[in-house]
Design a protein around this motif. Structure first.
Motif, PDB file in Angstrom:
ATOM      1  N   LEU A  10       0.862  -1.176   0.000  1.00 14.84           N
ATOM      2  CA  LEU A  10       0.000   0.000   0.000  1.00 14.84           C
ATOM      3  C   LEU A  10       0.903   1.232   0.000  1.00 14.84           C
ATOM      4  CD1 LEU A  10      -2.952   1.246   0.401  1.00 14.84           C
ATOM      5  CD2 LEU A  10      -2.191   1.631   2.742  1.00 14.84           C
ATOM      6  N   HIS A  11       0.529   2.211  -0.816  1.00 16.66           N
ATOM      7  CA  HIS A  11       1.229   3.493  -0.852  1.00 16.66           C
ATOM      8  C   HIS A  11       0.397   4.489  -0.047  1.00 16.66           C
ATOM      9  CE1 HIS A  11       0.918   7.501  -2.675  1.00 16.66           C
ATOM     10  NE2 HIS A  11       2.190   7.429  -2.979  1.00 16.66           N
ATOM     11  N   LEU A  12       1.079   5.241   0.797  1.00 13.54           N
ATOM     12  CA  LEU A  12       0.377   6.213   1.639  1.00 13.54           C
ATOM     13  C   LEU A  12       1.055   7.574   1.527  1.00 13.54           C
ATOM     14  CD1 LEU A  12      -1.769   6.775   3.814  1.00 13.54           C
ATOM     15  CD2 LEU A  12      -0.087   6.080   5.528  1.00 13.54           C
ATOM     16  N   ASP A  13       0.283   8.558   1.063  1.00 13.12           N
ATOM     17  CA  ASP A  13       0.792   9.915   0.860  1.00 13.12           C
ATOM     18  C   ASP A  13       0.565  10.729   2.142  1.00 13.12           C
ATOM     19  OD1 ASP A  13       1.267  12.533   0.088  1.00 13.12           O
ATOM     20  OD2 ASP A  13      -0.295  12.601  -1.457  1.00 13.12           O
ATOM     21  N   CYS A  14       1.633  11.015   2.867  1.00 10.78           N
ATOM     22  CA  CYS A  14       1.508  11.852   4.061  1.00 10.78           C
ATOM     23  C   CYS A  14       2.130  13.218   3.824  1.00 10.78           C
ATOM     24  CB  CYS A  14       2.160  11.169   5.259  1.00 10.78           C
ATOM     25  SG  CYS A  14       1.242   9.713   5.789  1.00 10.78           S
ATOM     26  N   ALA A  15       2.349  13.547   2.537  1.00  9.97           N
ATOM     27  CA  ALA A  15       2.949  14.837   2.188  1.00  9.97           C
ATOM     28  C   ALA A  15       1.874  15.857   1.817  1.00  9.97           C
ATOM     29  CB  ALA A  15       3.922  14.675   1.032  1.00  9.97           C
ATOM     30  N   VAL A  21       1.092   9.722  13.650  1.00 11.50           N
ATOM     31  CA  VAL A  21       1.713   8.406  13.821  1.00 11.50           C
ATOM     32  C   VAL A  21       0.629   7.371  14.157  1.00 11.50           C
ATOM     33  CG1 VAL A  21       3.239   7.066  15.337  1.00 11.50           C
ATOM     34  CG2 VAL A  21       3.979   9.283  14.468  1.00 11.50           C
ATOM     35  N   GLU A  22      -0.332   7.759  14.994  1.00 11.45           N
ATOM     36  CA  GLU A  22      -1.392   6.826  15.379  1.00 11.45           C
ATOM     37  C   GLU A  22      -2.192   6.364  14.152  1.00 11.45           C
ATOM     38  OE1 GLU A  22      -1.446   5.273  18.203  1.00 11.45           O
ATOM     39  OE2 GLU A  22       0.319   6.546  18.507  1.00 11.45           O
ATOM     40  N   THR A  23      -2.508   7.308  13.275  1.00 10.93           N
ATOM     41  CA  THR A  23      -3.263   6.951  12.063  1.00 10.93           C
ATOM     42  C   THR A  23      -2.426   6.055  11.151  1.00 10.93           C
ATOM     43  OG1 THR A  23      -4.517   8.998  12.161  1.00 10.93           O
ATOM     44  CG2 THR A  23      -4.439   7.903  10.029  1.00 10.93           C
ATOM     45  N   TYR A  67       7.275  14.250  10.844  1.00  7.66           N
ATOM     46  CA  TYR A  67       7.589  13.172  11.780  1.00  7.66           C
ATOM     47  C   TYR A  67       9.006  13.375  12.294  1.00  7.66           C
ATOM     48  CZ  TYR A  67       3.673  11.179   9.242  1.00  7.66           C
ATOM     49  OH  TYR A  67       2.450  10.996   8.659  1.00  7.66           O
ATOM     50  N   THR A  68       9.195  13.279  13.605  1.00  5.63           N
ATOM     51  CA  THR A  68      10.560  13.326  14.128  1.00  5.63           C
ATOM     52  C   THR A  68      11.246  12.024  13.711  1.00  5.63           C
ATOM     53  OG1 THR A  68       9.981  12.226  16.203  1.00  5.63           O
ATOM     54  CG2 THR A  68       9.798  14.635  16.155  1.00  5.63           C
ATOM     55  N   GLN A  69      12.564  12.038  13.755  1.00  6.93           N
ATOM     56  CA  GLN A  69      13.293  10.819  13.373  1.00  6.93           C
ATOM     57  C   GLN A  69      12.927   9.672  14.307  1.00  6.93           C
ATOM     58  OE1 GLN A  69      17.431  11.439  12.526  1.00  6.93           O
ATOM     59  NE2 GLN A  69      16.973  12.977  10.976  1.00  6.93           N
ATOM     60  N   GLU A  70      12.677  10.019  15.568  1.00  9.80           N
ATOM     61  CA  GLU A  70      12.278   8.995  16.537  1.00  9.80           C
ATOM     62  C   GLU A  70      10.923   8.384  16.150  1.00  9.80           C
ATOM     63  OE1 GLU A  70      11.572   9.036  21.274  1.00  9.80           O
ATOM     64  OE2 GLU A  70      13.039  10.461  20.501  1.00  9.80           O
ATOM     65  N   GLU A  71      10.009   9.237  15.723  1.00 11.54           N
ATOM     66  CA  GLU A  71       8.681   8.737  15.308  1.00 11.54           C
ATOM     67  C   GLU A  71       8.791   7.843  14.068  1.00 11.54           C
ATOM     68  OE1 GLU A  71       5.547  12.160  16.821  1.00 11.54           O
ATOM     69  OE2 GLU A  71       6.754  12.596  15.047  1.00 11.54           O
ATOM     70  N   ILE A  72       9.677   8.215  13.157  1.00 10.84           N
ATOM     71  CA  ILE A  72       9.875   7.391  11.959  1.00 10.84           C
ATOM     72  C   ILE A  72      10.365   6.004  12.367  1.00 10.84           C
ATOM     73  CG2 ILE A  72      11.269   7.145   9.858  1.00 10.84           C
ATOM     74  CD1 ILE A  72      10.483   9.860   9.184  1.00 10.84           C
ATOM     75  N   ARG A  73      11.343   5.994  13.261  1.00  9.53           N
ATOM     76  CA  ARG A  73      11.865   4.699  13.735  1.00  9.53           C
ATOM     77  C   ARG A  73      10.773   3.892  14.422  1.00  9.53           C
ATOM     78  NH1 ARG A  73      16.778   7.584  14.932  1.00  9.53           N
ATOM     79  NH2 ARG A  73      18.376   6.967  13.428  1.00  9.53           N
ATOM     80  N   GLU A  74       9.893   4.595  15.150  1.00 10.83           N
ATOM     81  CA  GLU A  74       8.785   3.929  15.848  1.00 10.83           C
ATOM     82  C   GLU A  74       7.838   3.262  14.837  1.00 10.83           C
ATOM     83  OE1 GLU A  74       6.740   6.740  18.429  1.00 10.83           O
ATOM     84  OE2 GLU A  74       4.951   5.470  18.407  1.00 10.83           O
ATOM     85  N   ALA A  79       5.830  -1.553  12.108  1.00 15.12           N
ATOM     86  CA  ALA A  79       5.540  -2.280  10.867  1.00 15.12           C
ATOM     87  C   ALA A  79       6.310  -3.599  10.826  1.00 15.12           C
ATOM     88  CB  ALA A  79       5.891  -1.418   9.662  1.00 15.12           C
ATOM     89  N   LYS A  80       7.531  -3.551  11.267  1.00 12.62           N
ATOM     90  CA  LYS A  80       8.389  -4.739  11.229  1.00 12.62           C
ATOM     91  C   LYS A  80       7.792  -5.879  12.053  1.00 12.62           C
ATOM     92  CE  LYS A  80      13.269  -5.832  11.152  1.00 12.62           C
ATOM     93  NZ  LYS A  80      14.611  -5.306  11.355  1.00 12.62           N
ATOM     94  N   GLU A  81       7.201  -5.536  13.187  1.00 13.53           N
ATOM     95  CA  GLU A  81       6.537  -6.555  14.026  1.00 13.53           C
ATOM     96  C   GLU A  81       5.463  -7.290  13.235  1.00 13.53           C
ATOM     97  OE1 GLU A  81       4.688  -4.771  17.451  1.00 13.53           O
ATOM     98  OE2 GLU A  81       6.619  -3.935  18.090  1.00 13.53           O
TER      99      GLU A  81
END
Ligand SMILES: [Zn+2]
Length: 414
Positions: A10-15, A21-23, A67-74, A79-81
């Protein structure tokens, strides 16, 4: 379980619009029910730059939320899980008004621009002739790449008008230096330089199929097919054994309403390249449904566009036995129980396959909204094209009107 395709996305445009992050996590949760394994995260565009940059903080400050870099990592870890890989997209050289609003010196003219507010394809893009543009992009990518552990990295390459390149002394000097005869090949060279950076970090680049207009883009770039405009180039690429992803806009663009692309249509598509039958599908690594958000600005609307249509594409990509539509709907009803439990919005069954007048009216409304807002002064000044393309209009007419409708309309006019 052995899946048919290794790339189910799925492609998601957040720009265009920013989503929390919750969404984003809800979307990831929802697509995991369909055994998708990729989220293609569109993080930069004319409307916004959404990644915190510690090196170039003006970037994320230029267009509101990010998104902060921390949020991106989150998000990547979440997703990895669920066995989902997050592939970032930094679109270039086009779709860059937000970046250029912070760093105008990397466009050809260097004149101030503001992030876009309306839908459109904008003329001001990155300058491919200035050496410092590539140096900047390289430094930026070196900061972004480590945030993601995906095999792939998407660099866009779509909708890059060459108006400003044609008048730019730097771009023209670069053309001469490289002995190039077309501006498309200048984009090809730019893409090749960016690909080198990605490959240095072990990443496989992906581009939209517009990038095939250049005769010199690296052969190992994965191409994402979305527009019939360059279907001929796409066919040649496929015949040459290129790797590609299927995302036909009239079948797998989930930002189009159900009236344009009903659930049944997503379930029953057969991959094709416009009027060209597919020579073979060996190079196809998978399918991706796209959710652009020029006209979607809240979680409910976003999720209703994605769910449950994404499950129709998912079944096809998973290679589950392609049975009849009615039994597919049974399986969708089971998935909906999961969505409800996770508080993820979805489109109700009565609107999965709209028909008749209601369908046509909804599509007309969507079509009118597509052009809405494009005559804002700034947009007008900067946009190369803002209105829906001719191919879209022709498709719309074919989908909703019979010859008899058109004749009746003409008769009423005269
Ligand atoms: Zn230039």
């Amino acid at each position: 379980m052995k899946y048919k395709y290794t790339y189910r996305s799925l492609h998601l445009d957040c720009a265009r619009h920013f989503f929390s992050v919750e969404t984003v996590k809800k979307v990831i949760e929802g697509i995991s029910y369909g055994n998708l394994n990729v989220l293609h995260w569109h993080l930069s565009d004319d409307h916004g730059w959404r990644i915190e940059s510690k090196k170039f903080s003006k970037l994320h400050e230029c267009s509101g939320e990010y998104y902060t870099q921390e949020e991106i990592r989150e998000v990547v870890a979440f997703a990895k899980e669920k066995d989902i890989e997050v592939i970032p997209e930094i679109d270039m050289p086009g779709h860059n008004l937000a970046l250029l609003s912070a760093f105008p010196e990397y466009s050809c003219k260097g004149a101030p621009v503001i992030p876009a507010k309306a839908r459109g394809v904008y003329r001001t893009i990155l300058c491919a002739g200035k050496k410092q543009t590539l140096t900047f992009i390289e430094e930026l990518l070196e900061e972004i790449i480590p945030l993601f552990d995906s095999q792939y990295f998407h660099i866009g390459g779509d909708e890059a008008p060459k108006d400003e390149w044609k008048e730019c002394p730097y771009c023209n000097a670069k053309m001469k230096e490289l002995g190039l005869t077309s501006y498309e090949d200048l984009q090809g060279d730019f893409t090749a330089q960016v690909c080198k950076v990605l490959k240095k970090h072990g990443k496989t680049p992906i581009c939209w199929n517009d990038a095939l207009l250049a005769s010199n883009i690296p052969e190992d770039v994965v191409i994402q097919y979305w527009t019939i405009d360059y279907a001929k180039e796409m066919k040649a690429f496929v015949e040459n054994g290129g790797k590609w992803i299927y995302s036909d806009m009239f079948e797998l663009y989930l930002d189009y309403p159900h009236s344009m692309i009903p659930l049944k249509k997503v379930y029953e598509f057969t991959p094709h390249l416009y009027k060209y039958p597919l020579p073979n599908q060996d190079g196809c690594i998978g399918f991706e449904a796209c959710t652009w958000t020029e006209h979607i600005d809240n979680e409910k609307d976003l999720c209703e566009h994605i769910f449950p249509r994404i499950y129709a594409m998912a079944e096809r990509a998973n290679g589950e036995e392609h049975t009849d539509y009615e039994s597919f709907k049974e399986r969708v009803r089971e998935k909906i129980k999961l969505l409800e439990k996770a508080d993820i919005p979805y489109t109700k069954e009565e609107w999965w396959d709209p028909e008749g007048k209601a369908r046509r009216n909804d599509a007309i409304q969507f079509y009118l909204n597509m052009s809405a807002g494009v005559d804002e002064e700034e947009a007008k000044k900067q946009a190369a094209s803002a209105a829906p393309k001719l191919q879209f209009i022709l498709h719309f007419i074919k989908e909703f009107y019979k010859i008899s409708d058109i004749l009746a309309f003409l008769k009423a006019l005269f």
